[in-house]
Write a protein that holds these residues in place. Sequence first.
Motif, PDB file in Angstrom:
ATOM      1  N   LYS A  22      57.704 -15.417 -40.916  1.00 13.19           N
ATOM      2  CA  LYS A  22      58.899 -14.975 -40.199  1.00 13.19           C
ATOM      3  C   LYS A  22      58.715 -13.555 -39.660  1.00 13.19           C
ATOM      4  N   CYS A  25      59.747 -10.830 -42.828  1.00 14.93           N
ATOM      5  CA  CYS A  25      59.387 -11.116 -44.228  1.00 14.93           C
ATOM      6  C   CYS A  25      58.207 -12.072 -44.203  1.00 14.93           C
ATOM      7  N   CYS A  27      58.137 -15.130 -45.518  1.00 16.49           N
ATOM      8  CA  CYS A  27      58.493 -16.548 -45.654  1.00 16.49           C
ATOM      9  C   CYS A  27      57.833 -17.333 -44.530  1.00 16.49           C
ATOM     10  N   ILE A  39      62.998 -19.053 -48.104  1.00  9.75           N
ATOM     11  CA  ILE A  39      63.882 -17.890 -47.975  1.00  9.75           C
ATOM     12  C   ILE A  39      63.529 -16.801 -48.988  1.00  9.75           C
ATOM     13  N   CYS A  40      64.018 -15.593 -48.718  1.00  7.99           N
ATOM     14  CA  CYS A  40      63.824 -14.482 -49.646  1.00  7.99           C
ATOM     15  C   CYS A  40      64.996 -13.510 -49.444  1.00  7.99           C
ATOM     16  N   CYS A  43      65.378 -12.367 -45.550  1.00  8.00           N
ATOM     17  CA  CYS A  43      65.917 -13.251 -44.509  1.00  8.00           C
ATOM     18  C   CYS A  43      67.265 -13.858 -44.877  1.00  8.00           C
TER      19      CYS A  43
HETATM   20 ZN    ZN Z   1      62.221 -14.339 -46.052  1.00 12.42          ZN
END
Ligand code: ZN
Length: 461
Positions: A22, A25, A27, A39-40, A43
């Motif tokens: 992304k 990040c 991900c 996800i993290c 995001c």
């Molecule tokens: Zn992320």
Amino acid sequence: MEKEFPIKIGLEIHGYLNTKEKLFCMCLTSGDEKPNSRICPICTGQPGSKPMLPNKKAVEQVIKIALVLGCKINHDKGLVWNRKHYSWPDLPKGYQNTISGAYSVPVGEKGKFQGIRITEVHLEEDPAQWNPETGKINYNRSGLPLIEIVTEPEFSSEEDVVFWLRSLMHNLSYIKAIRKDLGIKADVNVSTYGERVEIKNLHSITDIKKAIEYEVERQIENHKKGITQTRETLTYDSAKGRTIKMREKESGEDYRFIPDPDLPTIRLDEKGIKKISAGMPEMPDVKLKKLIKTYKIDKANAEILAKNLELVEFVESLAEKGVDVSKNISWITIELLRVLNYNKKALEEVEIKPEHLADLIKEVEKSNITPLKAKQIMNEFIPKSFPISKKSGIGMLPEEEVEKFCKQAIKKNPKAVKDFKSGNSTAINFIIGEVMKLSGRRADYRKVRNTILTIINKKTK
Ligand SMILES: [Zn+2]
């Protein structure tokens, strides 16, 4: 008579950039499609999380696209990340990061592609997906790198738009900058007699075409009735095939753009851009000309090949390996595509080496292998080709063996022989087919035909 009026159509096209990770990040951008599996904290906009430095690959892809579109790349000015504020459930941070809006210089601007001027090209992040019916949010798309391409309102019909968009996607497929699987999103503005309207969130070229068609027609009808078009924002209901008014357009929505203090200004250097440019392939129109002029391939076949950069490059490597591609083009446009289609694969998804096919073609030209056998070998080239020298028992059969199989086939099929003798000339094809089967397609077709004829005629005498 109806007075001529200018139809003006402009586009804002969003495409997903082809990156592994992304924008801010690490991900992944694809893979697990289960909701909220990629996800993290960054995001999903958790309080206290800060973006990582923007994905370099995404910036590079935008530069490539801007170059294809003939834009001036703003390497001499810093590119500022802005926060574009709006409140919506798909945007947990309350703002979207974008290199557009006030204070910002776009990555590329003032371009021209296929006769249409490009206003600007910029980079931004995708929000999440919110389902208003369930209230659920899927953050997998949140933070995916998006490109936005803005054109001047210079199209005058939906056909022009469709033709141009197809050409755009074709050109961009050569640089692999945009993901095909996620499609494009477009906002389209249309003006005829009155103020211009904007149709938001069109998800396919078909919808873009239908929405413009409907909207132009609607505005003309309204004009006839004496209704003046004001500035409006519309959506398109593809099920009903009509545009629907969302809101009166206020003069410039207030997104309260501010520079993002967490993201450093991007400075592109001219050398880096030159390097990116030098690494880009020739574009489809250049390749098409080359196929026709340099390789003497007829226009119809050249057009089939030019649809796909991998195919063109494959033909170029065959030519480098000494294959007369003009004479042997059916091995690509018919045979190779047949095998790929049968296996539902694209050329880039399999491992077919041009040198392996080049050898196969040469062996056929030298009459060492029958075309039928070669086609059968090509079936085995998926998923991975091999040197044909490694394969035994594929060469053309000697005459005495061919004769042996012909005799067998004739003996086995007295009815076909009888039919042939009583004037049904196509009956011989059945016997030829038998010989091909018996010989494992290693008998030369013409030789087989002649041998069968000789044997049958001898018998008659
Ligand atoms: Zn992320």
